[in-house]
Design a protein around this motif. Structure first.
Motif, PDB file in Angstrom:
ATOM      1  N   MET A  71     -11.271 161.604  21.956  1.00 52.18           N
ATOM      2  CA  MET A  71     -11.581 160.366  22.667  1.00 52.18           C
ATOM      3  C   MET A  71     -10.752 159.188  22.170  1.00 52.18           C
ATOM      4  SD  MET A  71     -15.744 160.658  23.047  1.00 52.18           S
ATOM      5  CE  MET A  71     -16.036 160.895  21.280  1.00 52.18           C
ATOM      6  N   LEU A  72      -9.948 159.405  21.116  1.00 54.82           N
ATOM      7  CA  LEU A  72      -9.127 158.347  20.539  1.00 54.82           C
ATOM      8  C   LEU A  72      -7.667 158.778  20.609  1.00 54.82           C
ATOM      9  CD1 LEU A  72     -11.307 157.789  17.339  1.00 54.82           C
ATOM     10  CD2 LEU A  72     -11.455 156.531  19.503  1.00 54.82           C
ATOM     11  N   PRO A  73      -6.907 158.307  21.580  1.00 49.34           N
ATOM     12  CA  PRO A  73      -5.532 158.789  21.773  1.00 49.34           C
ATOM     13  C   PRO A  73      -4.669 158.818  20.529  1.00 49.34           C
ATOM     14  CG  PRO A  73      -6.178 157.420  23.618  1.00 49.34           C
ATOM     15  CD  PRO A  73      -7.309 157.347  22.633  1.00 49.34           C
ATOM     16  N   PRO A  74      -4.671 157.798  19.660  1.00 45.11           N
ATOM     17  CA  PRO A  74      -3.808 157.892  18.476  1.00 45.11           C
ATOM     18  C   PRO A  74      -4.211 158.996  17.509  1.00 45.11           C
ATOM     19  CG  PRO A  74      -4.413 155.611  18.905  1.00 45.11           C
ATOM     20  CD  PRO A  74      -5.286 156.455  19.776  1.00 45.11           C
ATOM     21  N   ALA A  75      -5.467 159.449  17.598  1.00 39.84           N
ATOM     22  CA  ALA A  75      -5.952 160.486  16.676  1.00 39.84           C
ATOM     23  C   ALA A  75      -6.029 161.855  17.334  1.00 39.84           C
ATOM     24  CB  ALA A  75      -7.339 160.100  16.155  1.00 39.84           C
ATOM     25  N   ARG A  76      -5.674 161.948  18.581  1.00 38.72           N
ATOM     26  CA  ARG A  76      -5.943 163.152  19.370  1.00 38.72           C
ATOM     27  C   ARG A  76      -5.225 164.390  18.861  1.00 38.72           C
ATOM     28  NH1 ARG A  76      -5.582 161.915  25.471  1.00 38.72           N
ATOM     29  NH2 ARG A  76      -7.525 160.839  24.907  1.00 38.72           N
ATOM     30  N   VAL A 133      -5.281 168.842  14.383  1.00 44.12           N
ATOM     31  CA  VAL A 133      -4.319 169.761  13.775  1.00 44.12           C
ATOM     32  C   VAL A 133      -4.501 169.801  12.257  1.00 44.12           C
ATOM     33  CG1 VAL A 133      -1.862 170.136  13.323  1.00 44.12           C
ATOM     34  CG2 VAL A 133      -2.632 169.590  15.632  1.00 44.12           C
ATOM     35  N   THR A 134      -4.733 168.654  11.642  1.00 44.45           N
ATOM     36  CA  THR A 134      -4.938 168.630  10.191  1.00 44.45           C
ATOM     37  C   THR A 134      -6.228 169.339   9.807  1.00 44.45           C
ATOM     38  OG1 THR A 134      -3.741 166.531  10.053  1.00 44.45           O
ATOM     39  CG2 THR A 134      -5.094 167.148   8.173  1.00 44.45           C
ATOM     40  N   ALA A 135      -7.304 169.047  10.526  1.00 45.41           N
ATOM     41  CA  ALA A 135      -8.570 169.725  10.252  1.00 45.41           C
ATOM     42  C   ALA A 135      -8.433 171.230  10.477  1.00 45.41           C
ATOM     43  CB  ALA A 135      -9.681 169.160  11.125  1.00 45.41           C
ATOM     44  N   GLY A 136      -7.721 171.605  11.521  1.00 54.39           N
ATOM     45  CA  GLY A 136      -7.510 173.025  11.788  1.00 54.39           C
ATOM     46  C   GLY A 136      -6.690 173.693  10.706  1.00 54.39           C
ATOM     47  N   GLY A 152       1.488 171.912  17.644  1.00 56.86           N
ATOM     48  CA  GLY A 152       0.638 172.079  16.477  1.00 56.86           C
ATOM     49  C   GLY A 152      -0.494 173.055  16.712  1.00 56.86           C
ATOM     50  N   PHE A 153      -1.092 173.025  17.892  1.00 60.50           N
ATOM     51  CA  PHE A 153      -2.192 173.931  18.196  1.00 60.50           C
ATOM     52  C   PHE A 153      -1.710 175.380  18.314  1.00 60.50           C
ATOM     53  CE2 PHE A 153      -3.574 169.794  19.921  1.00 60.50           C
ATOM     54  CZ  PHE A 153      -4.721 169.626  19.167  1.00 60.50           C
TER      55      PHE A 153
END
Length: 363
Positions: A183-188, A193-196, A260-261
């Motif tokens: 829901m936050l474009p700069p964090a999308r 990817v980092t959490a994954g 990244g995904f």
């Protein structure tokens, strides 16, 4: 027959001056953070706090936070303000958590204190300068809070009976932060990817650690890895959680078209599945390899056939022209992408407002 081409928006590189200042801000934050790290490691070589060493780290922390807050108020250029606010506040919040831990000698439940400080700093940084750095910092703080809470509430001992709880807790965190970041474009991109990536690393080690713990406890009974020693259920849960994350990343990769995904999908598959076959003491690994390879081959063949059909369809349609223009060009030509204003010429941020989000993810 006239066709209208689809124009994909093209993001132009940022002005050289802004790109230069951006990397220099990262360098400055890195050096100040290194000063905090050195100070924190040497400030308590004895039982007493050495203020001559601790003071340097404290000053560096205050400097980071001060620069981030001051830039938001004083710098009028929106891009420069975002750059000088997001990174110092992000690094400064982490430094503040470290300094508090050193001063109070890492009190009980310090993970809650540090997580709250880091998360609060990340949220503040994102409100003042919506961008990837504070979003990632806030996620790190939430991870500390979540990890400590999960450890207190659940049995998450990976070397014992808590392996399933640990695996599910990690998957739940990745799903939740991905949904929030979307829901936050700069964090999308950067947050999911980092959490994954963190989940991939944890899953890559959690099964071998569980097997070692089970073996040391006599659970394997000398029958080899996964020989009915009680680890099978944990392995199947890990496989199921990994499959759920793969589905999540397939959807995210389709919607965002970010590589990244795709990397996450490959990484978790090639690490978890082979470990699972070892721990389950698979008697016929040929069948596992055959099924995996067969399904993967079918997927590639299906996509390849679709590509061939698409190519054939395009070739049969032919190339259409409009007037005297070039093929597939509309009469009035292609619209050119908007030009990027020179660095320093963008309008200032109105008082009390926040800088607009970056033009592309990760700035």
């Amino acid at each position: 027959m006239t066709t209208t081409p689809v124009h994909t928006p093209v993001t132009e590189p940022r002005p050289s001056g802004l790109r230069r200042d951006s990397v220099l801000v990262a360098l400055g934050c890195a050096l100040l953070s290194a000063a905090v790290a050195v100070s924190s490691l040497r400030a308590r070589t004895t039982n007493e706090l050495d203020w001559s060493v601790f003071g340097v780290g404290l000053a560096a922390t205050v400097g980071l936070l001060a620069v981030g807050l001051a830039a938001r108020v004083l710098v009028k250029d929106a891009d420069a303000a975002r750059n000088l606010t997001a990174w110092p506040l992000s690094f400064g919040s982490v430094a503040a958590a470290i300094v508090v831990g050193v001063y109070f000698e890492a009190p009980e439940n310090y993970a809650y204190i540090a997580g709250a400080i880091v998360a609060a700093g990340g949220v503040l940084g994102y409100v003042l300068a919506p961008s990837a750095a504070p979003a990632l910092t806030a996620t790190g703080g939430l991870a500390l809070l979540y990890g400590q809470a999960a450890s207190d509430v659940l049995d998450t001992d990976t070397s014992g009976s808590g392996l399933t709880s640990f695996v599910l807790a990690v998957a739940a965190f990745v799903v939740v932060v991905t949904a929030l970041a979307w829901m936050l474009p700069p964090a999308r991109i950067v947050v999911p990817v980092t959490a994954g990536a963190g989940a991939v690393v944890l899953y890559a080690f959690v099964l071998p650690l569980g097997a070692i713990g089970l073996a040391l406890g006599g659970g394997l009974g000398g029958s080899g890895l996964g020989g009915g020693g009680g680890l099978d259920d944990d392995v199947y849960v890990t496989l199921a959680a990994s499959a759920a994350l793969v589905v999540l990343w397939l959807v995210a990769g389709y919607l965002s078209d970010h590589p990244g995904f795709k990397v996450l999908i490959i990484a978790i598959t090639v690490t978890v599945v082979p470990s699972a076959t070892l721990l389950l003491a698979v008697e016929h690994p040929t069948w596992w390899a055959l099924v995996l390879g067969g399904v993967g081959g079918v997927v590639l063949v299906v996509v390849g056939l679709a590509g061939l059909r698409s190519s054939g369809s395009s070739g049969s349609t032919g190339t259409s022209t409009t007037g005297s223009g070039s093929p597939n060009t509309p009469p009035h030509g292609s619209p050119s992408p908007p030009s990027t204003p020179p660095y320093g010429s963008s309008p200032g941020t109105p008082p009390g407002g926040t800088p607009p989000p970056p033009s592309y993810l990760g700035r």
